[in-house]
Enzyme design. Structure first.
Site, PDB file in Angstrom:
ATOM      1  N   ALA A  18       0.861  -1.176   0.000  1.00 10.01           N
ATOM      2  CA  ALA A  18       0.000   0.000   0.000  1.00 10.01           C
ATOM      3  C   ALA A  18       0.902   1.232   0.000  1.00 10.01           C
ATOM      4  O   ALA A  18       2.077   1.143   0.357  1.00 10.01           O
ATOM      5  CB  ALA A  18      -0.879  -0.029   1.248  1.00 10.01           C
ATOM      6  N   GLY A  45       0.444  -5.167   0.509  1.00  9.64           N
ATOM      7  CA  GLY A  45      -0.670  -5.073  -0.434  1.00  9.64           C
ATOM      8  C   GLY A  45      -0.294  -5.591  -1.817  1.00  9.64           C
ATOM      9  O   GLY A  45      -1.165  -6.067  -2.558  1.00  9.64           O
ATOM     10  N   GLU A  90      -0.698  -9.154  -1.641  1.00  8.70           N
ATOM     11  CA  GLU A  90      -2.135  -9.413  -1.488  1.00  8.70           C
ATOM     12  C   GLU A  90      -2.870  -9.279  -2.822  1.00  8.70           C
ATOM     13  O   GLU A  90      -3.818 -10.015  -3.088  1.00  8.70           O
ATOM     14  CB  GLU A  90      -2.719  -8.458  -0.440  1.00  8.70           C
ATOM     15  CG  GLU A  90      -2.192  -8.785   0.958  1.00  8.70           C
ATOM     16  CD  GLU A  90      -2.662  -7.789   1.983  1.00  8.70           C
ATOM     17  OE1 GLU A  90      -2.217  -6.623   1.905  1.00  8.70           O
ATOM     18  OE2 GLU A  90      -3.470  -8.141   2.852  1.00  8.70           O
ATOM     19  N   GLU A 124       3.891  -6.069   6.855  1.00  9.52           N
ATOM     20  CA  GLU A 124       3.068  -5.104   7.602  1.00  9.52           C
ATOM     21  C   GLU A 124       3.398  -5.083   9.078  1.00  9.52           C
ATOM     22  O   GLU A 124       3.343  -4.039   9.724  1.00  9.52           O
ATOM     23  CB  GLU A 124       1.576  -5.424   7.418  1.00  9.52           C
ATOM     24  CG  GLU A 124       0.999  -5.014   6.082  1.00  9.52           C
ATOM     25  CD  GLU A 124       1.182  -6.051   4.984  1.00  9.52           C
ATOM     26  OE1 GLU A 124       2.004  -6.979   5.159  1.00  9.52           O
ATOM     27  OE2 GLU A 124       0.495  -5.946   3.949  1.00  9.52           O
TER      28      GLU A 124
END
Ligand code: 3HC
Ligand code: NAI
Length: 693
Positions: free
Chosen positions: A66, A105, A108, A128
């Site tokens: 992210a 992310g 992911e 994370e």
């Protein structure tokens, strides 16, 4: 090729659509990137000629996560979940083509693709946890479904970047493709899927590994127990574990809800705020406003180290580890032999633990040459002096070096507190002199304080920082002052800890508070470990302080079986009645009636003066920015990263509170204490220390 937006393109080659993301530096999932994925997949689905879709990135890496800079800001464009749903629900296979790192992310997103291919140099991970978070885009539910519970626990609580080969072995990557040929390899893989009419593999539907772990809570209990020390104080590892438990015990959609709830809790908490701050602080620390990035560097091909004691040997290992030859100079053969044998033993121990090959021990030792003659350093590019902490000796060594060492070399001192300008004055080239303050054990500790003297040249500063990076340190720049950034702040704490002994607190009371706060140990346990006799001598000892009396009684710390604490054979500490008696006698002599000091006062008396000293360091421009002070304390003294360093912690507590408390305690803080005008001003203006630039 059709541009989807400024950072994404869509091309169709035969029956394969290729969505290419190009958002430097790391293709983080900013709103344009999410937008690009979302609209690219939608277009490829709508195009009836397209049979498979490849998602690939330009630049140095696949999506690295992210966009951390967007956290806390109002979301724009399609959410990550919407982009992922578009991928996962696509009626055609979507293949992630991975190079560089697929992190957070990014992984992911790849996990919502139906297949993943990677080049061998690629790495995948869910880091994370290192930002005080958990994977919040389905990673906690999808990763264990592919790799199983044990591996998911390891990956998610360590944040490690796992090499592609290992990812392939555990099924996370479906196929490895040749290095440098990712695009072609991914297209070929896509064509193969189409030709073989392979099914759309949705990770969310895999359940066998979850079923296998169901009804076995001991897997989690054992993992928690085995890692209790490592996770102490951190929320994120525990929250990651709970999510994997949810993956095992709940249906996918329920597990996703658990993930969301726990993710939001972490995101709104101070631990993650601190850890995200540290992420950027670690990258800021290298930037020096008056030393531009293109400052010419001095090539460092050969290093000289003077003194092969505790520090010299450890410092030498750092250079040998990266293949730079080192000449170590001592005054006596015996000291040299001892120093080199300690280095060898350290390497051999690492080899015994399987972290180094035996042949590499020999290779590294072969890079170290001993000498009893300073002239052996004539052609070194960088010299680091690590002799006794004594100004006269250091000046003598630097005066000699000045006559011996080639011009253009860096002359560094590892002094922990002496004035670098004065040391430089012993030479005719003060511009070449700098402090390179390593922390003990120098081969292990990550911090390097680089201390610029008044006359140190920019190129010497830039070279010292760069060499720090090369040997795997995190280097923080300090100006000259007693103790530099780290030890100066330490002194502020030490003074209070000592003072509180005379007011009625015992060493173990103070240590407990700081340990519970998250430090690896308190000041007295630290003294016992380092040895109470550093800087003490029998001849000059006058029973004037608690420490002197302890040393006179041969209670010189762990090594003598007693110091502030008593130690058993295994070096387990116990409160010492002997120490307690000595402290009570000193307190009585000082005329103090012992009082009970609350844990809150102990914490505030230790930490707030540190904050105050940090603020003084900032106003004197000894440190460039507050986050550099935090980097020093996190990496040199074990300040818990989830509290972001003393400066960040002050902002969390609130500067008005810190200032009010310091004023309240002022009568007890001793004659040296001076409230920092900067701290007072920032508090009054409602500003934060971490805003000081
Ligand atoms: N968001 C925003 N900026 C990022 C970023 C991210 N995820 N990752 C890196 N950057 C920035 C850095 O701040 C740096 O900026 P600067 O040049 O202005 O200082 C620049 O990108 C380059 O980064 P590095 O200097 O770290 O470059 P390296 O090549 O050494 O390392 C990397 C590359 C391994 C990708 C490393 O940057 C890294 O580990 N990044 C963070 C990865 C991460 O933690 N991802 C998870 C994010 S959280 C998440 O995804 C939540 C999700 O679950 C919902
Ligand atoms: P040490 O006493 O273990 O080693 C010093 C070595 O220098 C000895 O082996 C001695 O024989 C040698 N030496 C003395 N004079 C010399 C000379 N003229 N030429 C060549 N060799 C000479 O000391 P230590 O702990 O390694 O400290 C060295 C320096 O590092 C000091 O300035 C100290 O303040 C600093 N330092 C120490 C830290 C620690 O935790 N020990 C941490 C950070 C810095």
């Amino acid at each position: 090729m059709a541009a989807l937006n400024a950072v994404a393109d869509l091309t169709v080659e035969g029956d394969v659509a290729i969505i290419t993301l190009n958002s430097p530096p790391v293709n983080a999932l900013s709103s344009p990137v999410r937008e690009g994925i979302h609209s690219g997949i939608a277009k490829a689905i709508a195009d009836s000629a397209v049979k498979a879709i490849v998602l690939i990135c330009e630049g140095r890496t696949f999506i690295a996560g992210a966009d951390i800079t967007e956290f806390g800001k109002p979301p724009k464009g399609p959410s990550l979940a919407e982009a992922q749903k578009m991928i996962e629900d696509a009626p055609k296979p979507v293949i992630a083509a991975i190079h560089g790192t697929a992190l957070g992310g990014g992984l992911e997103v790849a996990l919502t693709c139906h297949y993943r291919v990677a080049v061998p140099s690629a790495k995948c991970g869910l880091p994370e946890v290192n930002l005080g978070l958990l994977p919040g885009a389905g990673g906690t539910q999808r990763l264990p479904r592919i790799v199983g519970v044990e591996k998911a626990l390891e990956m998610m609580t360590s944040g490690q970047h796992v090499p592609a080969k290992q990812c392939h072995e555990m099924g996370l990557v479906d196929e490895l493709v040749a290095e440098g040929e990712l695009r072609a390899g991914a297209i070929a893989f896509a064509k193969k899927l189409v030709a073989e009419n392979r099914p759309l593999k949705k990770v969310r539907d895999l359940n066998d590994k979850m079923i296998a772990a169901r009804g076995k809570p001991e897997i989690f209990a054992e993992f928690r127990k085995a890692n209790a020390r490592k996770f102490r104080g951190f929320l994120a590892p525990e929250y990651n574990i709970r999510c994997i438990e949810a993956a095992v015990n709940q249906p996918f959609d329920e597990g996703m809800k658990t993930e969301r709830t726990l993710f939001m809790e972490l995101m709104q908490g101070t631990q993650s705020a601190a850890q995200r701050y540290v992420f950027f602080a670690e990258r800021q620390v290298w930037k020096i406003p008056d030393v531009p990035e293109d400052t010419p560097l001095i090539p460092v091909r050969k290093v000289g180290i003077i003194g092969a004691g505790t520090m010299g040997g450890g410092i030498a290992m750092n250079f040998a580890n990266v293949g730079i030859p080192v000449t170590l100079v001592e005054t006596k053969q015996e000291a040299l032999d001892r120093g080199l044998s300690v280095v060898r033993k350290n390497y051999e121990n690492t080899a015994k633990r399987g972290r180094l090959k035996m042949e590499d021990v020999d290779k590294r030792m072969a890079l170290l040459t001993g000498s009893l003659d300073l002239n052996a350093l004539a052609d070194c590019d960088m010299i680091i002096e690590a002799v006794f902490e004594n100004m006269e000796i250091k000046k003598e060594v630097f005066a000699k070096l000045d006559k011996i060492v080639k011009q253009g070399a860096v002359l560094a001192t590892n002094t922990s507190a002496l004035n670098v300008n004065e040391i430089a004055s012993a030479t005719t080239r003060p511009e070449a002199v700098i402090g390179m303050h390593f922390f003990s054990p120098a081969n292990v500790m990550r911090l390097l304080e680089v201390v610029r003297g008044d006359k140190t040249s920019k190129s010497v500063i830039a070279t010292s920082m760069q060499i720090g990076k090369k040997i795997g340190k995190i280097a923080a720049l300090s100006g000259v002052c007693p103790g530099f950034i780290g030890n100066r702040i330490l002194r502020a704490r030490t003074l209070q800890a000592q003072a509180m002994l005379l007011e009625g607190a015992m060493p173990w009371d103070i240590d407990k508070v700081l340990y519970d706060f998250g430090l690896p140990m308190g000041p007295f346990a630290m003294s016992d470990l380092a040895g109470l006799d550093i800087g003490w001598s029998k001849e000059t000892s006058k029973s004037a302080t608690i420490r002197e009396v302890l040393c006179e009684m041969d209670r010189r710390g762990q090594k003598t079986g007693g110091g502030y604490y008593d130690y058993d054979e295994q070096r387990n500490a116990r409160p010492s009645p002997v120490t307690e008696k000595i402290i009570r006698e000193f307190a009585a002599k000082a005329g103090n009636a012992p009082r009970t000091i609350t844990e809150q006062e102990i914490l505030e008396r230790c930490v707030y003066p540190m904050i105050n000293e940090g603020a003084r360091i900032l106003e004197e421009k000894i440190a460039i920015r507050a986050s550099d002070v935090d980097i020093v304390w996190i990496n040199g003294y074990g300040w818990p990263v989830y509290r972001g360093g003393p400066m960040f912690y002050a902002d969390i507590v609130g500067l008005p509170t810190v200032v009010a408390k310091l004023k309240e305690y002022a009568p007890k803080l001793g004659p040296e204490f001076v409230l920092s005008p900067l701290l007072e001003k920032l508090a009054a203006e409602g500003k934060r220390l971490s805003d000081v630039k």
